[in-house]
Design a protein around this motif. Structure first.
Motif, mmCIF file in Angstrom:
data_model
loop_
_atom_site.group_PDB
_atom_site.id
_atom_site.type_symbol
_atom_site.label_atom_id
_atom_site.label_comp_id
_atom_site.label_asym_id
_atom_site.label_seq_id
_atom_site.Cartn_x
_atom_site.Cartn_y
_atom_site.Cartn_z
ATOM 1 N N ALA A 1 35.220 44.240 37.239
ATOM 2 C CA ALA A 1 34.009 44.749 37.899
ATOM 3 C C ALA A 1 32.871 43.759 37.732
ATOM 4 O O ALA A 1 32.150 43.419 38.685
ATOM 5 C CB ALA A 1 33.625 46.109 37.305
ATOM 6 N N ASP A 2 32.726 43.262 36.517
ATOM 7 C CA ASP A 2 31.678 42.303 36.181
ATOM 8 C C ASP A 2 31.819 41.040 37.038
ATOM 9 O O ASP A 2 30.874 40.618 37.737
ATOM 10 C CB ASP A 2 31.819 41.993 34.679
ATOM 11 C CG ASP A 2 30.588 41.379 34.050
ATOM 12 O OD1 ASP A 2 29.650 41.040 34.785
ATOM 13 O OD2 ASP A 2 30.596 41.219 32.809
ATOM 14 N N LEU A 3 33.006 40.448 37.038
ATOM 15 C CA LEU A 3 33.214 39.203 37.798
ATOM 16 C C LEU A 3 33.095 39.423 39.302
ATOM 17 O O LEU A 3 32.651 38.531 40.030
ATOM 18 C CB LEU A 3 34.596 38.611 37.471
ATOM 19 C CG LEU A 3 34.763 37.991 36.085
ATOM 20 C CD1 LEU A 3 36.195 37.475 35.914
ATOM 21 C CD2 LEU A 3 33.779 36.843 35.861
ATOM 22 N N SER A 4 33.471 40.622 39.766
ATOM 23 C CA SER A 4 33.471 40.871 41.216
ATOM 24 C C SER A 4 32.062 40.884 41.789
ATOM 25 O O SER A 4 31.880 40.787 42.998
ATOM 26 C CB SER A 4 34.181 42.189 41.533
ATOM 27 O OG SER A 4 33.369 43.278 41.104
ATOM 28 N N HIS A 5 31.047 40.988 40.926
ATOM 29 C CA HIS A 5 29.660 40.982 41.410
ATOM 30 C C HIS A 5 29.120 39.576 41.643
ATOM 31 O O HIS A 5 27.992 39.405 42.108
ATOM 32 C CB HIS A 5 28.752 41.736 40.426
ATOM 33 C CG HIS A 5 29.004 43.210 40.420
ATOM 34 N ND1 HIS A 5 28.263 44.107 39.684
ATOM 35 C CD2 HIS A 5 29.933 43.963 41.071
ATOM 36 C CE1 HIS A 5 28.724 45.332 39.873
ATOM 37 N NE2 HIS A 5 29.737 45.269 40.705
ATOM 38 N N ASN B 1 33.630 33.383 46.739
ATOM 39 C CA ASN B 1 34.549 34.008 47.700
ATOM 40 C C ASN B 1 35.810 34.616 47.113
ATOM 41 O O ASN B 1 36.452 35.438 47.760
ATOM 42 C CB ASN B 1 34.908 32.998 48.796
ATOM 43 C CG ASN B 1 33.715 32.729 49.696
ATOM 44 O OD1 ASN B 1 32.959 33.648 50.021
ATOM 45 N ND2 ASN B 1 33.507 31.474 50.064
ATOM 46 N N ALA B 2 36.212 34.206 45.914
ATOM 47 C CA ALA B 2 37.476 34.709 45.368
ATOM 48 C C ALA B 2 37.435 36.231 45.248
ATOM 49 O O ALA B 2 36.506 36.794 44.665
ATOM 50 C CB ALA B 2 37.735 34.079 43.998
ATOM 51 N N LYS B 3 38.470 36.872 45.806
ATOM 52 C CA LYS B 3 38.610 38.319 45.655
ATOM 53 C C LYS B 3 39.157 38.590 44.255
ATOM 54 O O LYS B 3 40.076 37.908 43.800
ATOM 55 C CB LYS B 3 39.582 38.830 46.724
ATOM 56 C CG LYS B 3 39.812 40.323 46.704
ATOM 57 C CD LYS B 3 40.795 40.735 47.780
ATOM 58 C CE LYS B 3 42.205 40.854 47.190
ATOM 59 N NZ LYS B 3 43.206 41.289 48.170
ATOM 60 N N VAL B 4 38.589 39.583 43.560
ATOM 61 C CA VAL B 4 39.019 39.886 42.186
ATOM 62 C C VAL B 4 39.742 41.228 42.171
ATOM 63 O O VAL B 4 39.236 42.217 42.714
ATOM 64 C CB VAL B 4 37.806 39.952 41.236
ATOM 65 C CG1 VAL B 4 38.246 40.317 39.819
ATOM 66 C CG2 VAL B 4 37.056 38.622 41.229
#
Ligand code: APR
Length: 316
Positions: free
Chosen positions: A45-49, A53-56
């Protein structure tokens, strides 16, 4: 999933989190699949913010491992327990050997064509362990399994630049052999730009590079081993693998199945990376008499480490 997909196994750990951060920022990575036995949703969740462009995606626990590695182009593995003061990398063997064996068994089924970059120590043994598991499953390709020794290269370059007052970002030092103690062999004679060292400098720098991991373990005083520098090294190596897959051939040192040195099955030397992983083993090149002695002395130690890994898989 979008390609290239990079799966990170052990993503919530001391190495895994900063490594995930660096991979998330890598413009070449399209999909970053995070796997751990704990805390993966929070890290994801943290990295996805982050606005790259990389989908997490997050995958937690053994039931979600298959989906994490399925269709992965590159799988990076820092899962395991780290060293505490007084421990050698080999002391980690029993716990980490089982972790790598079990991860490799799922990779063999879900993603047999992936390039696998192993950080989990003792790397000298965990690479043979993963390789044996893949062999048993009939999907082993020696060009696709790597022990990450990039941190030894990074450290050598940092220490040489510091000693000589050079630009660290332009200093190149190949490191061959393995990833523990006397098996770590910096080829200072091949330093670029070409650099002269006195015998005394070589006699001090070499053991410092070999024991650099212990410097960090001791300074962390029980909190673990190198995480930030290892994450940087892991991200640099993963990026090199991805560039290779995309057709940009490049040269990196890595611990791989190799015929570069007689009498030992796995050995790190510069290798050319390309679409299928190792395209060419470049070997140790021209080495000094001092370096040749270190190479000769590393063979018996490496063979011990390799045999221990192979026996672990065969005996189970
Ligand atoms: N599958 C996936 N992840 C696992 C598993 C497993 N079976 N077992 C443990 N992990 C995870 C832990 O949950 C933790 O998040 O691996 C992570 C390890 O993190 P740390 O304990 O912080 O260790 P770290 O410092 O990252 O080092 C990990 O890399 O350099 C090597 O020697 C080091 O082998 C050690 C590894």
């Amino acid at each position: 999933s979008q390609a290239p997909k990079v799966a990170l196994l052990g993503a919530a750990g001391g190495i895994g989190q900063p490594l995930g951060l660096l991979l998330k920022q890598d413009p070449l990575v399209a999909h970053l699949a995070l796997y751990d036995v704990v805390n993966t949703p929070g890290v994801a969740a943290d990295l996805s913010h982050i606005d790259s462009n990389a989908k997490v995606t997050a995958h937690t626990g053994p039931k979600e491992l298959y989906a994490a590695v399925e269709n992965a182009d590159v799988i990076v593995i820092p899962a395991g327990v780290p060293r505490k003061p007084g421990m050698t990398r080999d002391d980690l063997f029993n716990t980490n050997a089982g972790i790598v064996r079990d991860l490799a068994a799922v990779i063999a089924k879900a993603s047999p064509k992936a390039l696998i970059a192993i950080i989990t120590n003792p790397v000298n043994s965990t690479v043979p362990i993963a390789s044996e598991v893949l062999k048993k499953a009939g999907v082993y390709d020696p060009k696709r399994v790597f022990g990450v020794t990039t941190l030894d290269v990074v450290r050598s370059q940092a220490f040489v630049a510091e000693l000589k007052g050079h630009d660290a970002s332009k200093t190149v030092v190949p490191v061959v052999g393995g990833h523990a103690g006397i098996t770590i062999i910096p080829l200072l004679s091949q330093t670029k730009p070409s650099t002269k060292f006195s015998d005394d400098e070589i006699a001090k720098l070499t053991p410092r590079i070999q024991d650099a991991g212990t410097e960090v373990v001791n300074a962390k005083a029980g909190a673990g081993s190198a995480t930030l520098s290892m994450a940087l090294a892991g991200a640099r190596f993963a990026n090199a693998l991805v560039r290779g897959i995309k057709g940009e051939k490049n040269v990196q040192c890595a611990y791989v199945a190799s015929d570069a040195v007689k009498g030992v099955e796995y050995f790190s030397t510069p290798v050319e990376l390309g679409p299928n992983g190792v395209e060419k083993i470049l070997g140790v090149g021209k080495v000094s008499a001092y370096e040749q002695k270190l190479i000769d002395a590393s063979v018996a130690e490496l063979n011990k480490n390799i045999a221990k890994g192979v026996a672990f898989v065969k005996g189970n």
